[in-house]
Design a protein around this motif. Structure first.
Motif, PDB file in Angstrom:
ATOM      1  N   VAL A 288       0.837  -1.200   0.000  1.00 14.38           N
ATOM      2  CA  VAL A 288       0.000   0.000   0.000  1.00 14.38           C
ATOM      3  C   VAL A 288       0.876   1.255   0.000  1.00 14.38           C
ATOM      4  O   VAL A 288       0.564   2.243  -0.680  1.00 14.38           O
ATOM      5  CB  VAL A 288      -0.945  -0.007   1.215  1.00 14.38           C
ATOM      6  N   THR A 289       1.981   1.225   0.741  1.00 16.74           N
ATOM      7  CA  THR A 289       2.883   2.368   0.783  1.00 16.74           C
ATOM      8  C   THR A 289       3.499   2.630  -0.589  1.00 16.74           C
ATOM      9  O   THR A 289       3.591   3.779  -1.040  1.00 16.74           O
ATOM     10  CB  THR A 289       4.000   2.144   1.819  1.00 16.74           C
ATOM     11  N   VAL A 290       3.930   1.564  -1.258  1.00 20.88           N
ATOM     12  CA  VAL A 290       4.476   1.708  -2.610  1.00 20.88           C
ATOM     13  C   VAL A 290       3.416   2.285  -3.536  1.00 20.88           C
ATOM     14  O   VAL A 290       3.685   3.189  -4.338  1.00 20.88           O
ATOM     15  CB  VAL A 290       4.981   0.352  -3.148  1.00 20.88           C
ATOM     16  N   ALA A 291       2.200   1.794  -3.430  1.00 19.03           N
ATOM     17  CA  ALA A 291       1.120   2.276  -4.290  1.00 19.03           C
ATOM     18  C   ALA A 291       0.826   3.752  -4.043  1.00 19.03           C
ATOM     19  O   ALA A 291       0.569   4.508  -4.977  1.00 19.03           O
ATOM     20  CB  ALA A 291      -0.140   1.433  -4.063  1.00 19.03           C
ATOM     21  N   VAL A 292       0.864   4.167  -2.776  1.00 16.96           N
ATOM     22  CA  VAL A 292       0.629   5.579  -2.449  1.00 16.96           C
ATOM     23  C   VAL A 292       1.690   6.463  -3.096  1.00 16.96           C
ATOM     24  O   VAL A 292       1.389   7.518  -3.665  1.00 16.96           O
ATOM     25  CB  VAL A 292       0.611   5.782  -0.924  1.00 16.96           C
ATOM     26  N   ALA A 293       2.948   6.030  -3.023  1.00 20.33           N
ATOM     27  CA  ALA A 293       4.024   6.821  -3.622  1.00 20.33           C
ATOM     28  C   ALA A 293       3.845   6.934  -5.127  1.00 20.33           C
ATOM     29  O   ALA A 293       4.033   8.003  -5.718  1.00 20.33           O
ATOM     30  CB  ALA A 293       5.375   6.190  -3.287  1.00 20.33           C
ATOM     31  N   LEU A 294       3.468   5.836  -5.772  1.00 20.06           N
ATOM     32  CA  LEU A 294       3.310   5.849  -7.231  1.00 20.06           C
ATOM     33  C   LEU A 294       2.025   6.541  -7.652  1.00 20.06           C
ATOM     34  O   LEU A 294       1.913   6.996  -8.793  1.00 20.06           O
ATOM     35  CB  LEU A 294       3.332   4.420  -7.760  1.00 20.06           C
ATOM     36  N   ALA A 295       1.063   6.636  -6.748  1.00 20.14           N
ATOM     37  CA  ALA A 295      -0.178   7.336  -7.072  1.00 20.14           C
ATOM     38  C   ALA A 295       0.072   8.809  -7.349  1.00 20.14           C
ATOM     39  O   ALA A 295      -0.727   9.463  -8.035  1.00 20.14           O
ATOM     40  CB  ALA A 295      -1.184   7.184  -5.926  1.00 20.14           C
ATOM     41  N   ALA A 296       1.192   9.337  -6.853  1.00 21.27           N
ATOM     42  CA  ALA A 296       1.528  10.741  -7.120  1.00 21.27           C
ATOM     43  C   ALA A 296       1.704  10.980  -8.610  1.00 21.27           C
ATOM     44  O   ALA A 296       1.406  12.073  -9.112  1.00 21.27           O
ATOM     45  CB  ALA A 296       2.806  11.118  -6.371  1.00 21.27           C
ATOM     46  N   LEU A 297       2.185   9.982  -9.344  1.00 19.12           N
ATOM     47  CA  LEU A 297       2.354  10.147 -10.789  1.00 19.12           C
ATOM     48  C   LEU A 297       1.008  10.237 -11.502  1.00 19.12           C
ATOM     49  O   LEU A 297       0.888  10.902 -12.526  1.00 19.12           O
ATOM     50  CB  LEU A 297       3.152   8.971 -11.359  1.00 19.12           C
ATOM     51  N   VAL A 298      -0.001   9.564 -10.965  1.00 21.92           N
ATOM     52  CA  VAL A 298      -1.308   9.544 -11.609  1.00 21.92           C
ATOM     53  C   VAL A 298      -1.952  10.923 -11.610  1.00 21.92           C
ATOM     54  O   VAL A 298      -2.663  11.292 -12.549  1.00 21.92           O
ATOM     55  CB  VAL A 298      -2.227   8.518 -10.917  1.00 21.92           C
ATOM     56  N   VAL A 299      -1.707  11.731 -10.574  1.00 22.96           N
ATOM     57  CA  VAL A 299      -2.354  13.033 -10.469  1.00 22.96           C
ATOM     58  C   VAL A 299      -1.580  14.133 -11.172  1.00 22.96           C
ATOM     59  O   VAL A 299      -2.044  15.266 -11.243  1.00 22.96           O
ATOM     60  CB  VAL A 299      -2.553  13.415  -8.983  1.00 22.96           C
ATOM     61  N   LEU A 300      -0.395  13.815 -11.722  1.00 17.54           N
ATOM     62  CA  LEU A 300       0.368  14.839 -12.425  1.00 17.54           C
ATOM     63  C   LEU A 300      -0.261  15.135 -13.785  1.00 17.54           C
ATOM     64  O   LEU A 300      -0.770  14.230 -14.452  1.00 17.54           O
ATOM     65  CB  LEU A 300       1.826  14.390 -12.611  1.00 17.54           C
ATOM     66  N   PRO A 301      -0.224  16.407 -14.238  1.00 24.36           N
ATOM     67  CA  PRO A 301      -0.885  16.780 -15.500  1.00 24.36           C
ATOM     68  C   PRO A 301      -0.054  16.453 -16.730  1.00 24.36           C
ATOM     69  O   PRO A 301       0.057  17.261 -17.653  1.00 24.36           O
ATOM     70  CB  PRO A 301      -1.065  18.300 -15.329  1.00 24.36           C
ATOM     71  N   VAL A 302       0.556  15.270 -16.757  1.00 27.36           N
ATOM     72  CA  VAL A 302       1.391  14.844 -17.879  1.00 27.36           C
ATOM     73  C   VAL A 302       0.969  13.421 -18.251  1.00 27.36           C
ATOM     74  O   VAL A 302       1.187  12.486 -17.472  1.00 27.36           O
ATOM     75  CB  VAL A 302       2.895  14.876 -17.513  1.00 27.36           C
ATOM     76  N   PRO A 303       0.358  13.224 -19.426  1.00 29.39           N
ATOM     77  CA  PRO A 303      -0.136  11.883 -19.790  1.00 29.39           C
ATOM     78  C   PRO A 303       0.922  10.791 -19.713  1.00 29.39           C
ATOM     79  O   PRO A 303       0.632   9.672 -19.285  1.00 29.39           O
ATOM     80  CB  PRO A 303      -0.637  12.093 -21.226  1.00 29.39           C
ATOM     81  N   PHE A 304       2.135  11.084 -20.152  1.00 30.65           N
ATOM     82  CA  PHE A 304       3.203  10.087 -20.122  1.00 30.65           C
ATOM     83  C   PHE A 304       3.462   9.600 -18.702  1.00 30.65           C
ATOM     84  O   PHE A 304       3.488   8.395 -18.431  1.00 30.65           O
ATOM     85  CB  PHE A 304       4.465  10.697 -20.727  1.00 30.65           C
ATOM     86  N   LEU A 305       3.612  10.530 -17.756  1.00 32.00           N
ATOM     87  CA  LEU A 305       3.867  10.147 -16.369  1.00 32.00           C
ATOM     88  C   LEU A 305       2.635   9.516 -15.732  1.00 32.00           C
ATOM     89  O   LEU A 305       2.743   8.632 -14.888  1.00 32.00           O
ATOM     90  CB  LEU A 305       4.305  11.370 -15.564  1.00 32.00           C
TER      91      LEU A 305
END
Length: 713
Positions: A288-305
């Protein structure tokens, strides 16, 4: 407890669980190829950003250019011959036109601009814009035809050479590199060797089997994701290789604990239940901790990331699901037979060995150990402050080959490699915009050709050439002055790869403090509940941030300054790190390194709850998890070594950062700093206010006092 109930349920429904995962595995195997085929190769989409929208306008209006750097044709005339010689300019025009074959081109014969000629007059270059495609690199399909045409052309006996950022990239890709299947095979074999050393029996294949199932499940999910969102082709490597490492880590932790419980006398089912309620709990919190850290990329306004975040988010979630559902069934059913098959020796009780001796040394000298580790990390943090963001220097893209030779000839003549990535401007008054740009010190040329291929739909295309690369301090300053100078010309819009890179930095790193704060707060909440301690959670997050920052310092030394890239790969110093690399490294490394923190501190917490001694808990915890964490780190390191074999400098930098970061974290941080600080903090490690414990739904607050400390000598 949820995990105990879940474990008992899957053990009662073994056939259902196995058939379910078998179906997912078969479907995932069938979906892997179409999922990869549906992935996109567009790195740079930034909808709504000025430079990106300008580049898209250029692409729609002129058919190429914008975010795609030109193909560069170079000619170095023989000694005694210059571009001003009789008939030379006409010969150059004929040669360039023959190669261009009707494509848009800017050259000295066509523009008369001396910025396209070296100081000695012998070397000249032209900017060619052949037909482009939507995939990256955009000129990949056109380059072979351009190179064939150039091969048959000479000017006064001198060949016409082809270079440019696309040419260099294609050349480096053609230099060789394994595909995903080959990389997974290499990484899997390396992991199998590590696991064989750890288990000394056929149990070694079990974590590898769980990893394969988790990876295929991820591909099945990603195939569905491609139907509703763009997914970058890099995701296949992240899912394959990071999935291999993470899934093996989780299965390794649970299997090791199961084997330990059996060695203590527990029957097979009881051993599974105990392993799941202890090691399984650590795996869930870690995932869950790893997923939380990677979830930050999902909210970035860059489709690639964002697509990278989707892929990265699926990896720990499916790895955890496999580990807490299928793995218990396999351990209870086939585990004992696998443990006996090929077994060298029974497991030693008590975790005695080198790691216990190391832990006792740390416990006896915690201040010295902490100071040593802190000084080392501080020394590595310092170079991180010199990090520069931008496209790597062109010379770092390819170390040899015709395109690199052409680039070397250009720079030897005094033309900077920054001309390979021009700045573009769409202007209603292109002559005025070009005049403003020429007046900026450091600008080599500002071209505003008047032909129909350069003037369309009421706009004119201006091309500004700067010798210094955009990633250098001087190059960035010159380009900033160019933007300011042309801003006064009404209707002028700036584009180009460097400008789009600046937009990327603003879009991603402008929101970084907020995203970082969100990650830290969510991670703290998870860890406080996992460890039942405020200080252990705060320390874990702080050490993770320190570890990631030290990794940035190492990558600056390794790639930006070239201390590792040149001796290992023969790649020159990049001068800068590609804009997306640091944010990706942070997201993945922050999450992955937290695995080891959770593995170690969860076991230390468990040992403390049993004996009530902090030093004793450290010794026992490190003795029982030290080898495990080292083996898990080595598995991940081998996966990233395989990823580093992928063609492309940016991917190599990314893989190197993760590999070095994992090793640094597992050794200096987890083996030295973590246990030393736990000893130094003493009873404060276990402090948790009762109101906070109730808010986190913890039934019992941790004990406030410690038992008498036993002798650890």
């Amino acid at each position: 407890m949820f995990l105990l109930r879940l474990t008992r349920w899957v053990l009662r429904h073994r056939l259902l669980v196995v058939l379910g995962w078998l179906a997912v595995t078969v479907a995932g195997a069938a979906a892997a190829s179409p999922a990869i085929g549906a992935m996109t190769s567009d790195f740079g989409a930034l909808p709504g950003r000025p430079a990106y929208e300008t580049n898209q306008h250029v692409l729609r209006t002129y058919g190429n250019g914008g975010a795609t750097d030109p193909v560069v044709l170079t000619v170095t005339l023989p000694q005694g011959t210059t571009v001003d010689g009789s008939g030379v300019r006409a010969d150059l025009a004929a040669a360039f036109d023959r190669i261009a074959a009707g494509a848009r081109i800017a050259s000295y014969p066509g523009t008369g601009d001396r910025g396209l000629v070296s100081a000695d007059g012998r070397t000249t270059f032209a900017l060619l814009y052949p037909s482009a495609v939507e995939t990256y690199p955009r000129y990949a399909r056109s380059l072979p035809a351009v190179e064939r045409a150039a091969a048959g052309v000479r000017v006064r006996g001198a060949p016409v050479r082809v270079t440019g950022t696309d040419a260099l990239f294609v050349q480096s890709s053609e230099a060789g590199g394994p595909g995903l299947l080959a990389e997974l095979t290499v990484a899997g074999l390396g992991a199998l060797v590590v696991l064989a050393v750890v288990f000394g029996s056929a149990l070694a294949v079990l974590p590898l089997l769980m990893a394969v199932i988790a990876i295929l499940a991820c591909f099945l999910a990603i195939w569905g994701l491609t139907a509703v969102s763009d997914v970058s082709f890099v995701v296949q490597f992240l899912v394959g290789l990071i999935g291999l490492g993470v899934a093996i880590d989780y299965s390794l932790l649970i299997t090791t604990r199961w084997r330990e419980e059996r060695a203590r006398g527990a029957d097979d089912v009881t051993a599974v239940e105990r392993a799941m309620t202890t090691a399984g709990s650590a795996v869930v919190f870690s995932g869950v901790t790893v997923a939380v850290a990677l979830a930050a990329l999902v909210v970035l306004p860059v489709p690639f990331l964002r697509s990278m975040g989707y892929g990265g988010l699926l990896v720990p979630l499916f790895s955890v699901l496999v580990a807490i559902t299928l793995l218990p069934v396999v351990l209870a059913t086939a585990g004992p037979r696998l443990a006996r098959l090929g077994s060298r020796a029974p497991i030693r009780r008590g975790g005695r060995g080198r790691w216990e001796r190391w832990a006792r040394l740390v416990v006896r000298h915690p201040a010295l150990t902490a100071a040593t580790a802190t000084l080392l990390l501080a020394a590595l943090v310092v170079p991180a402050f010199g990090m520069r963001l931008g496209a790597p220097a062109p010379a770092a893209t390819a170390s040899s080959g015709p395109a690199r030779q052409a680039l070397d000839g250009l720079t030897a003549a005094g033309v900077g490699s920054g001309v390979l990535s021009p700045e573009y401007a769409l202007a209603g008054d292109p002559e005025r915009a070009a005049s403003r740009a020429r007046a900026v010190p450091g600008v080599r040329a500002a071209l505003a050709p008047s032909g129909p291929s350069w003037r369309r739909d009421g706009t004119g295309l201006v091309t500004v050439l700067v010798d210094r690369t955009a990633s250098s301090a001087r190059g960035a300053a010159v380009r900033a002055e160019v933007r300011d100078a042309m801003a006064d010309v009404p209707g002028t819009r700036i584009g180009g790869t460097a400008a789009q890179g600046r937009d990327f930095v603003d879009a991603v790193y402008g929101n970084a403090p907020l995203a970082l704060a969100l990650i830290v707060l969510l991670t703290l909440a998870l860890l406080v509940r996992a460890f039942r301690s405020v200080l252990l959670a705060v320390k874990a997050v702080a050490l993770n941030l320190l570890s990631v920052t030290a990794t940035f310092g190492l990558i600056v030394l390794a790639w930006q300054r070239g201390y590792l890239s040149e001796p290992v790969w023969g790649i020159e110093a990049t001068g800068a790190l590609t804009e997306w690399v640091p944010v990706m490294v942070f997201a993945f490394l922050f999450g992955l390194s937290m695995d080891y923190e959770v593995f170690i501190l969860a076991r230390i917490r468990e040992e403390y709850d049993t004996a009530g001694s902090t030093p004793g808990a450290v010794v026992s915890g490190i003795a029982r998890t030290g080898r495990l964490v080292t083996s898990a780190a080595l598995v991940l390191f081998l996966a990233f070594v395989s990823l580093a074999a992928t063609p492309g400098t940016e991917v190599k930098v990314f893989a190197t950062a993760l590999g070095i970061g994992i090793l640094l974290d597992a050794t200096v941080v987890r083996a030295m700093l973590v246990p030393a600080l736990v000893v130094l903090l003493g009873r404060w490690n276990w402090w948790l206010p009762r109101p906070l414990a109730r808010a986190l739904l913890l039934r019992e607050p941790p004990r406030a006092t410690e038992a008498r400390e036993p002798s650890l000598s």
